[in-house]
Design an enzyme around this catalytic site. Structure first.
Site, PDB file in Angstrom:
ATOM      1  N   GLY A   9       0.841  -1.204   0.000  1.00 16.83           N
ATOM      2  CA  GLY A   9       0.000   0.000   0.000  1.00 16.83           C
ATOM      3  C   GLY A   9       0.868   1.242   0.000  1.00 16.83           C
ATOM      4  CD  GLN A  13      -3.546  11.123   4.131  1.00 15.45           C
ATOM      5  OE1 GLN A  13      -4.271  10.287   4.671  1.00 15.45           O
ATOM      6  NE2 GLN A  13      -3.573  12.394   4.462  1.00 15.45           N
ATOM      7  CG  ASP A  35      -0.638   0.682  -3.828  1.00 10.47           C
ATOM      8  OD1 ASP A  35      -1.755   0.265  -4.180  1.00 10.47           O
ATOM      9  OD2 ASP A  35      -0.487   1.527  -2.934  1.00 10.47           O
ATOM     10  CB  ILE A  36      -3.624  -2.882  -5.940  1.00  2.98           C
ATOM     11  CG1 ILE A  36      -4.346  -3.911  -6.786  1.00  2.98           C
ATOM     12  CG2 ILE A  36      -4.363  -1.548  -5.918  1.00  2.98           C
ATOM     13  CD1 ILE A  36      -5.508  -4.568  -6.103  1.00  2.98           C
ATOM     14  CE1 TYR A 143      -9.704   1.971   8.193  1.00  4.09           C
ATOM     15  CE2 TYR A 143     -10.660   3.697   9.554  1.00  4.09           C
ATOM     16  CZ  TYR A 143      -9.559   3.117   8.954  1.00  4.09           C
ATOM     17  OH  TYR A 143      -8.328   3.689   9.123  1.00  4.09           O
TER      18      TYR A 143
HETATM   19  C1  AKB Z   1     -10.729   7.831   8.120  1.00  6.68           C
HETATM   20  O1  AKB Z   1     -11.229   8.963   8.210  1.00  6.68           O
HETATM   21  O2  AKB Z   1     -11.367   6.821   7.819  1.00  6.68           O
HETATM   22  C2  AKB Z   1      -9.269   7.673   8.460  1.00  6.68           C
HETATM   23  C3  AKB Z   1      -9.047   7.289   9.877  1.00  6.68           C
HETATM   24  C4  AKB Z   1      -9.339   8.245  10.963  1.00  6.68           C
HETATM   25  O3  AKB Z   1      -8.629   6.198  10.136  1.00  6.68           O
HETATM   26  N1  AKB Z   1      -8.559   8.876   8.156  1.00  6.68           N
END
Ligand code: AKB
Length: 312
Positions: A9, A13, A35-36, A143
């Protein structure tokens, strides 16, 4: 023998700046970027680059064996906002890639792992101000769930199999070299580009939404520092709270206006507002400070000056 490092990756960023810093510290040929897809030209030109899909165990293993890799930095992930659009894919990418790298370390094919966690591990039931290292964690995004689960697995692989895995809960990161993609904190980077190009920005969060943030230089320094620290100093094998600064969209807008007086900010909160509302507004990182001497150096004022200087 100098160590070999693989960054998965590397075009994202954090990955772009991390790879360049690691090349500066260890030598260009020692750090394999992957990276991909291809990315930043400087990154591609300055050292080895491999196309790797982080979900493909064989690709990662073959690259580690071919280059005799010691350390892997797994920076590939789907972030909070995009993860809500593609929950299935976010879960698979964020979890499978972590297991691949942890398993390589468990099997003695690599020696050390860095894996980023996030403030997204926290949720609406977490104390929002000065969120402690150990507290209630009930994340509401895919996430966040993947990062919290990942933290538990990192700790498990360390205690069961002795895997040397180290991790930081990154706050929102502010950088000028590479744009973030798919996060809830992305507004804090977009705002600079819009302020300079259009002198106006419509923010997708409300003006009073305070979130923990950090300038990229501090984040890279923390990452290098935690990886270089003697193993016995790393007492948290889940992930460490890390704090830089905390501000609202209104705070950053008024700081930018000091340098770009014509800049106009407006607010049109979207679905990302709900994610931001579930996260802490500030973080207590005293454990990282005590264990491996972490110290942040950028506040909002200094960050705004640097961002505008570089982007102008
Ligand atoms: C997001 O906003 O998903 C990321 C994080 C805070 O992990 N920047």
């Amino acid at each position: 023998m100098p160590q070999k490092i693989l960054v998965i990756g590397a075009c994202g960023q954090i990955g772009t700046e991390l790879t360049m810093k690691l090349r500066e510290l260890h030598g260009n040929d020692q750090v394999i970027a992957s990276d991909i897809r291809e990315g930043n030209e400087e990154l591609m030109r300055s050292g080895p680059f491999e196309i790797i899909d982080a979900m493909d165990y064989d690709q990662i293993e073959n690259t580690c064996l071919y280059y005799e890799v010691d350390e892997v930095y797994l920076m590939a992930a789907m972030l909070s906002a995009t993860g809500e659009k593609f929950p299935d894919k976010a879960w698979k990418l964020n979890m499978n890639s972590l297991f691949h790298v942890l398993d390589l370390a468990k099997d003695g094919k690599i020696n050390k792992v860095f894996w980023p966690s996030s403030i997204a591990v926290f949720g609406p039931t977490t104390p929002q101000v000065d969120t402690p290292q150990h507290t209630i964690m009930e994340p509401t995004t895919v996430y966040g769930i993947s990062k919290q689960t990942g933290e538990r697995w990192c700790e498990y692989y360390h205690s069961k199999y002795g895997v040397d895995v180290r991790s930081i809960r990154y706050p929102g990161l502010i950088s000028w070299k590479t744009l973030p993609g798919g996060g809830t904190t992305d507004y804090a980077v977009e705002i600079f580009h819009k302020a300079l190009e259009e002198q106006s920005y419509s923010c997708f969060l409300s003006e009073d939404t305070a979130l923990p943030m950090m300038y990229m230089e501090d984040a890279i320094r923390a990452t290098v520092q935690i990886m270089e620290a003697p193993g016995e100093q790393i007492k948290e094998r889940s992930s460490y709270n890390l704090s830089g600064m905390s501000f609202t969209p209104a705070d950053i807008a008024s700081e930018i206006q000091k340098h770009v007086p014509e800049f106009q900010m407006s607010y049109a909160p979207d679905s990302r507002q709900q994610i931001a509302d579930s996260w802490p507004s500030s973080i207590d990182d005293s454990t990282a400070r005590e264990d491996w001497n972490w110290n942040s150096t950028y506040d909002l004022k200094k960050t705004v000056v640097e961002m505008l200087e570089h982007l102008r």
